[in-house]
Design a protein around this motif. Structure first.
Motif, PDB file in Angstrom:
ATOM      1  N   SER A  50       0.832  -1.195   0.000  1.00 43.68           N
ATOM      2  CA  SER A  50       0.000   0.000   0.000  1.00 43.68           C
ATOM      3  C   SER A  50       0.869   1.248   0.000  1.00 43.68           C
ATOM      4  O   SER A  50       0.550   2.256  -0.644  1.00 43.68           O
ATOM      5  N   SER A  56      -5.671  -2.326  -4.625  1.00 43.74           N
ATOM      6  CA  SER A  56      -6.197  -3.312  -3.671  1.00 43.74           C
ATOM      7  C   SER A  56      -6.127  -4.724  -4.237  1.00 43.74           C
ATOM      8  O   SER A  56      -5.834  -5.691  -3.511  1.00 43.74           O
ATOM      9  N   TYR A 180      -9.160  -5.453   1.944  1.00 45.34           N
ATOM     10  CA  TYR A 180      -8.793  -5.302   0.524  1.00 45.34           C
ATOM     11  C   TYR A 180      -9.753  -6.063  -0.387  1.00 45.34           C
ATOM     12  O   TYR A 180      -9.774  -5.854  -1.595  1.00 45.34           O
ATOM     13  N   VAL A 183     -12.849  -3.145  -0.134  1.00 43.90           N
ATOM     14  CA  VAL A 183     -12.556  -1.720  -0.372  1.00 43.90           C
ATOM     15  C   VAL A 183     -11.631  -1.610  -1.572  1.00 43.90           C
ATOM     16  O   VAL A 183     -10.476  -2.046  -1.506  1.00 43.90           O
ATOM     17  N   GLU A 185     -10.172   0.969  -3.064  1.00 42.71           N
ATOM     18  CA  GLU A 185      -9.076   1.936  -3.008  1.00 42.71           C
ATOM     19  C   GLU A 185      -8.089   1.508  -1.931  1.00 42.71           C
ATOM     20  O   GLU A 185      -8.443   1.340  -0.768  1.00 42.71           O
ATOM     21  N   GLY A 187      -5.577   2.868  -0.329  1.00 46.99           N
ATOM     22  CA  GLY A 187      -5.313   3.716   0.825  1.00 46.99           C
ATOM     23  C   GLY A 187      -6.366   3.552   1.900  1.00 46.99           C
ATOM     24  O   GLY A 187      -6.056   3.413   3.095  1.00 46.99           O
ATOM     25  N   ARG A 188      -7.642   3.567   1.479  1.00 53.13           N
ATOM     26  CA  ARG A 188      -8.725   3.375   2.449  1.00 53.13           C
ATOM     27  C   ARG A 188      -8.724   1.954   2.996  1.00 53.13           C
ATOM     28  O   ARG A 188      -8.974   1.720   4.185  1.00 53.13           O
ATOM     29  N   ALA A 191      -6.192   1.666   5.744  1.00 51.26           N
ATOM     30  CA  ALA A 191      -6.634   2.265   7.004  1.00 51.26           C
ATOM     31  C   ALA A 191      -7.562   1.310   7.760  1.00 51.26           C
ATOM     32  O   ALA A 191      -7.435   1.135   8.979  1.00 51.26           O
ATOM     33  N   VAL A 192      -8.485   0.688   7.014  1.00 50.29           N
ATOM     34  CA  VAL A 192      -9.388  -0.281   7.641  1.00 50.29           C
ATOM     35  C   VAL A 192      -8.602  -1.500   8.114  1.00 50.29           C
ATOM     36  O   VAL A 192      -8.843  -2.031   9.200  1.00 50.29           O
TER      37      VAL A 192
END
Length: 244
Positions: A50, A56, A180, A183, A185, A187-188, A191-192
């Motif tokens: 990432s 993803s 992944y 989500v 994207e 980057g998001r 974070a999750v």
């Protein structure tokens, strides 16, 4: 009559008393090894990818490949370690049996020496030595346990260890990769993944502490810090390489 009554009393006491010692140490150890590595290594890999701005889909593909390879490698390592332990026990058992057959008086003297270390005198350990000499199987087991300090491994220990470590690694490794999958994207998703994995590390560390006798909260914090440092290092390296 008194001896019979004492023996009956001891039997009743043993039936009424329930030991609370934890005895599944080897299985728990394998689960700890598998889950801790499974949570940490794919987590660090996903964070590193990432950090390199991978998608993803790429992070997920690489992560699943790592989980599969890691599970096989860890399982194989567990199998070989348990198999080596069993082979060592069998070799030492055969060597001890040969010594009992060829130099029984020396081995009997070793029994006496072992028991004397527990504070027993000749009049007390003498009958024990005689009894063991009359029971070859018990004699061998006594020497393996008290002279060599070796416990007989379970017959299926190697296979159980391999399967336990591998499955535990897969279970732990899927946790940081789940975001992944849903989500798109990266980057998001990262974070999750960080939030989910840190929560899983906290929970796992707490449970590990309860099972192993460590302080649960300390174990939880320690496990989480190790996982966080590993992922932060991988992310930082990836960003540094990308900036070159």
């Amino acid at each position: 009559m008194t001896f019979v009554q004492d023996e009956e009393k001891q039997r009743l006491l043993l039936e009424e008393h329930t030991e609370k010692h934890f005895t599944a140490g080897e299985v728990v150890r394998d689960i700890i090894i598998g889950v801790s590595d499974g949570l940490t290594v794919p987590f660090a890999l996903a964070a590193g990818l990432s950090g390199a701005n991978a998608s993803s889909a790429l992070v997920l593909t690489a992560g699943l490949a790592e989980v599969a390879a890691g599970a096989i490698s860890m399982g194989l390592g567990g199998y070989l370690a348990a198999k080596s332990e069993a082979d060592h026990y069998n070799r030492e058992q055969q060597r001890e049996q040969d010594e009992i057959d060829t130099v029984p008086d020396v081995e009997a003297a070793e029994i006496a020496d072992i028991l004397s270390q527990y504070g027993l005198g000749p009049s007390e350990y003498g009958p024990v030595v005689t009894s063991l000499r009359n029971n070859p199987k018990a004699w061998l087991e006594f020497m393996m346990k008290f002279e060599l300090g070796l416990e007989k491994p379970e017959p299926r220990r190697a296979l159980v260890s391999a399967a336990t470590i591998a499955l535990s690694y897969v279970a732990g490794g899927l946790v940081p990769l789940l975001p992944y999958m849903v989500v798109p994207e990266a980057g998001r998703a990262m974070a999750v993944s960080v939030a989910v994995t840190l929560a899983a590390l906290l929970f796992f560390g707490f449970v590990k502490g309860r099972f192993t006798g460590d302080r649960p909260f300390f174990s939880a914090v320690q496990t989480t810090v190790v996982g966080a440092l590993a992922s932060a290092a991988a992310y930082g390296i990836a960003r540094a390489v990308q900036s070159i």
